[in-house]
Scaffold this active site. Structure first.
Site, PDB file in Angstrom:
ATOM      1  CG  HIS A  70      -1.609   1.289   1.465  1.00  0.00           C
ATOM      2  ND1 HIS A  70      -2.810   1.607   0.887  1.00  0.00           N
ATOM      3  CD2 HIS A  70      -1.239   2.357   2.225  1.00  0.00           C
ATOM      4  CE1 HIS A  70      -3.154   2.828   1.271  1.00  0.00           C
ATOM      5  NE2 HIS A  70      -2.220   3.297   2.089  1.00  0.00           N
ATOM      6  CD  GLU A  71       2.220   3.554   3.698  1.00  0.00           C
ATOM      7  OE1 GLU A  71       2.551   4.643   3.173  1.00  0.00           O
ATOM      8  OE2 GLU A  71       1.203   3.440   4.405  1.00  0.00           O
ATOM      9  CG  HIS A 120       0.438   6.304  -0.537  1.00  0.00           C
ATOM     10  ND1 HIS A 120      -0.683   6.990  -0.933  1.00  0.00           N
ATOM     11  CD2 HIS A 120       0.103   5.691   0.632  1.00  0.00           C
ATOM     12  CE1 HIS A 120      -1.656   6.799  -0.058  1.00  0.00           C
ATOM     13  NE2 HIS A 120      -1.200   6.012   0.896  1.00  0.00           N
ATOM     14  CD  GLU A 141      -4.440   6.537   2.505  1.00  0.00           C
ATOM     15  OE1 GLU A 141      -4.331   5.355   2.868  1.00  0.00           O
ATOM     16  OE2 GLU A 141      -3.477   7.315   2.444  1.00  0.00           O
TER      17      GLU A 141
END
Length: 175
Positions: free
Chosen positions: A44-45, A48, A96
Site C-alpha cells: 500500500h505504501e 503511494h 488511499e
C-alpha cells in the site's frame, strides 16, 4: 530505489516520504498476524510512491504557497515541503483507495496472498476513527469492502505469508 526504515514506536503506522523512503512502526508489526499482512501494508505504501501521490501534493502545495516560479522550486524548499506533507498532511481519500489497488498488484507480483491487507485493515476496525465525513481517509470498513471486491475469491488465500506461526519470531523480537 526504495529504502525501508523501522521506527521504534508503539503507534500502529506506516508512511512514505519522497525519495522512496518507507517507514514502518514497530507497533504495526506487533499487531500484524502474518507476513502477508505486513506485505500488504508495505505494498500500500509503495502504491503511494508509485502513484506519485506525494509529488503531486508537493506541487499543489508549492503552487498554493506561490513559491513555484518559472525558475523552479529551490531544493531546500522542496525538502521542507516534502517533510511537511509526509508528516502533517494525510493522503486524500482517492489517494488511499488508489494506493490500496496499486498495492494489490504489487502483492500479487511479489507472490504474497492478496488477503493480507484486508485482514490487517479488519484488525484496525476495532480502533476509534473519526466519522468519514470529517476524515481525509476513507473509512476502514469501506476500504476492506472495496479491497475484497477486487480480489478473486479463489485467489484470496493463495500465495505466501499466511502462516502466523512463521511470523511469530517477529513478535518475539518486539518484546
Amino acid at each position: 530505489p526504495y529504502r525501508f526504515r523501522l521506527v521504534n514506536h508503539r503507534q500502529v503506522n506506516a508512511f512514505t516520504t519522497m525519495g522512496g523512503f518507507v517507514y514502518v512502526n514497530t507497533g504495526l508489526l506487533a499487531i500484524a498476524d502474518s507476513e502477508a499482512e505486513v506485505a500488504g501494508v508495505l505494498a500500500h505504501e509503495l502504491g503511494h510512491l508509485d502513484g506519485r501521490h506525494g509529488v503531486k501534493k508537493l506541487q499543489q502545495r508549492a503552487i498554493q504557497q506561490g513559491i513555484l516560479s518559472a525558475a523552479g522550486l529551490r531544493r531546500n524548499q522542496a525538502i521542507q515541503l516534502g517533510v511537511e506533507l509526509a508528516l502533517r498532511r494525510p493522503n486524500s481519500r482517492q489517494d488511499e483507495l488508489a494506493a490500496d489497488e496499486l498495492g494489490l498488484g504489487i502483492v500479487d507480483r511479489a507472490g504474497y496472498a492478496l488477503i493480507g491487507l484486508p485482514r490487517f485493515l479488519e484488525r484496525l476496525m476495532n480502533q476509534a476513527e473519526p466519522p468519514t465525513i470529517l476524515s481525509t481517509h476513507p473509512s476502514t470498513a469501506d476500504r476492506v469492502e472495496r479491497l475484497l471486491s477486487k480480489i478473486p475469491a479463489d485467489r484470496a488465500s493463495q500465495g505466501d505469508g499466511l502462516d502466523p506461526q512463521a511470523y511469530r519470531w517477529v513478535k518475539d523480537q518486539l518484546r
